[in-house]
Design a protein around this motif. Structure first.
Motif, short mmCIF file in Angstrom:
data_model
loop_
_atom_site.label_atom_id
_atom_site.label_comp_id
_atom_site.label_asym_id
_atom_site.label_seq_id
_atom_site.Cartn_x
_atom_site.Cartn_y
_atom_site.Cartn_z
N LYS A 45 -21.89 -26.19 -10.60
CA LYS A 45 -21.84 -27.28 -11.58
C LYS A 45 -20.66 -27.10 -12.53
CE LYS A 45 -24.44 -29.34 -15.35
NZ LYS A 45 -25.46 -29.06 -16.34
N GLN A 46 -20.46 -25.87 -12.98
CA GLN A 46 -19.40 -25.61 -13.97
C GLN A 46 -18.00 -25.62 -13.35
OE1 GLN A 46 -21.65 -26.34 -16.33
NE2 GLN A 46 -20.39 -25.10 -17.67
N THR A 47 -17.87 -25.18 -12.10
CA THR A 47 -16.55 -25.13 -11.47
C THR A 47 -16.21 -26.39 -10.69
OG1 THR A 47 -17.39 -24.05 -9.47
CG2 THR A 47 -16.58 -22.61 -11.26
N GLY A 48 -17.24 -27.12 -10.28
CA GLY A 48 -17.02 -28.37 -9.56
C GLY A 48 -16.97 -28.24 -8.06
N SER A 49 -16.99 -27.00 -7.54
CA SER A 49 -16.97 -26.85 -6.08
C SER A 49 -17.42 -25.45 -5.67
CB SER A 49 -15.57 -27.11 -5.51
OG SER A 49 -14.71 -26.01 -5.77
N TYR A 50 -17.94 -25.37 -4.46
CA TYR A 50 -18.27 -24.06 -3.90
C TYR A 50 -17.01 -23.35 -3.45
CZ TYR A 50 -23.19 -25.29 -4.11
OH TYR A 50 -24.44 -25.63 -4.56
N GLU A 51 -16.00 -24.12 -3.08
CA GLU A 51 -14.75 -23.51 -2.64
C GLU A 51 -14.13 -22.66 -3.74
OE1 GLU A 51 -10.68 -24.57 -0.22
OE2 GLU A 51 -11.93 -26.20 -0.94
N ALA A 52 -14.28 -23.07 -5.01
CA ALA A 52 -13.76 -22.29 -6.14
C ALA A 52 -14.48 -20.95 -6.28
CB ALA A 52 -13.90 -23.09 -7.43
N LEU A 53 -15.66 -20.83 -5.68
CA LEU A 53 -16.47 -19.62 -5.76
C LEU A 53 -16.35 -18.77 -4.50
CD1 LEU A 53 -19.67 -21.41 -7.08
CD2 LEU A 53 -17.92 -20.24 -8.44
N PHE A 54 -15.62 -19.25 -3.52
CA PHE A 54 -15.58 -18.62 -2.20
C PHE A 54 -14.46 -17.59 -2.11
CE2 PHE A 54 -14.68 -18.58 2.41
CZ PHE A 54 -15.95 -18.26 2.86
N ASN A 55 -14.78 -16.40 -1.61
CA ASN A 55 -13.84 -15.31 -1.47
C ASN A 55 -13.17 -15.37 -0.10
OD1 ASN A 55 -12.44 -12.92 -1.49
ND2 ASN A 55 -14.25 -11.61 -1.40
N LYS A 56 -11.97 -15.94 -0.05
CA LYS A 56 -11.24 -16.05 1.21
C LYS A 56 -10.58 -14.73 1.61
CE LYS A 56 -10.47 -20.98 1.11
NZ LYS A 56 -9.52 -22.07 1.08
N ASN A 57 -10.65 -13.73 0.74
CA ASN A 57 -10.12 -12.41 1.07
C ASN A 57 -11.16 -11.50 1.72
OD1 ASN A 57 -7.50 -12.84 0.10
ND2 ASN A 57 -8.19 -12.52 -1.99
N ALA A 58 -12.38 -11.99 1.86
CA ALA A 58 -13.44 -11.19 2.46
C ALA A 58 -13.11 -10.84 3.91
CB ALA A 58 -14.77 -11.96 2.41
N GLN A 59 -13.36 -9.61 4.28
CA GLN A 59 -13.09 -9.18 5.65
C GLN A 59 -13.87 -10.01 6.66
OE1 GLN A 59 -10.72 -6.98 6.66
NE2 GLN A 59 -10.15 -7.04 4.51
N LYS A 60 -15.11 -10.34 6.34
CA LYS A 60 -15.93 -11.16 7.24
C LYS A 60 -15.31 -12.54 7.45
CE LYS A 60 -20.50 -9.16 6.80
NZ LYS A 60 -21.03 -9.17 8.15
N TYR A 61 -14.64 -13.06 6.43
CA TYR A 61 -13.98 -14.36 6.56
C TYR A 61 -12.73 -14.23 7.43
CZ TYR A 61 -11.56 -18.68 5.34
OH TYR A 61 -10.90 -19.89 5.41
#
Length: 118
Positions: A45-61
């Protein structure tokens, strides 16, 4: 509410926490206590998106095939809820303020709000 989700095995998270006055802050190690759906909804709600919270540096990603990578907000939300590594961290909830990530701007904002370590 004053809560910071962090990863105890992450050197960057350790360094950031060492800079902060965390006396009145609940520190939540996401490896042992995953983020709640309620807190994730608030962050969203505060950031406006889940993408803003998503860690694209994660090894699993990084090892996901293009077909496995999330393509919409619902898929990103499900990944964050499924495994701690997908939440960008630290993720701080300080009252109505949300600060996510380890950028210099985020760290500066955390120090301004919480104060430096005493």
């Amino acid at each position: 509410m004053r809560r910071i989700y962090y990863l105890s095995t992450c050197n960057t998270n350790k360094k950031i926490l060492s800079l902060l006055n965390t006396e009145n802050v609940e520190l939540v190690n996401i490896k042992t206590q995953h983020i709640s759906q309620e807190d994730l909804a608030f962050l969203h709600k505060q950031t406006g998106s889940y993408e803003a919270l998503f860690n694209k540096n994660a090894q699993k990603y990084k090892v996901m095939s293009p077909e496995e990578k999330p393509t919409n907000e619902a898929a990103i939300k499900n990944l964050i809820l499924s495994h701690y590594t997908f939440l960008k961290r630290p993720a701080a909830i300080i009252g109505d303020e949300v600060i996510v990530g380890s950028s210099a701007e985020s760290v500066t904002k955390l120090v301004e709000i919480l104060g430096p370590k005493k």
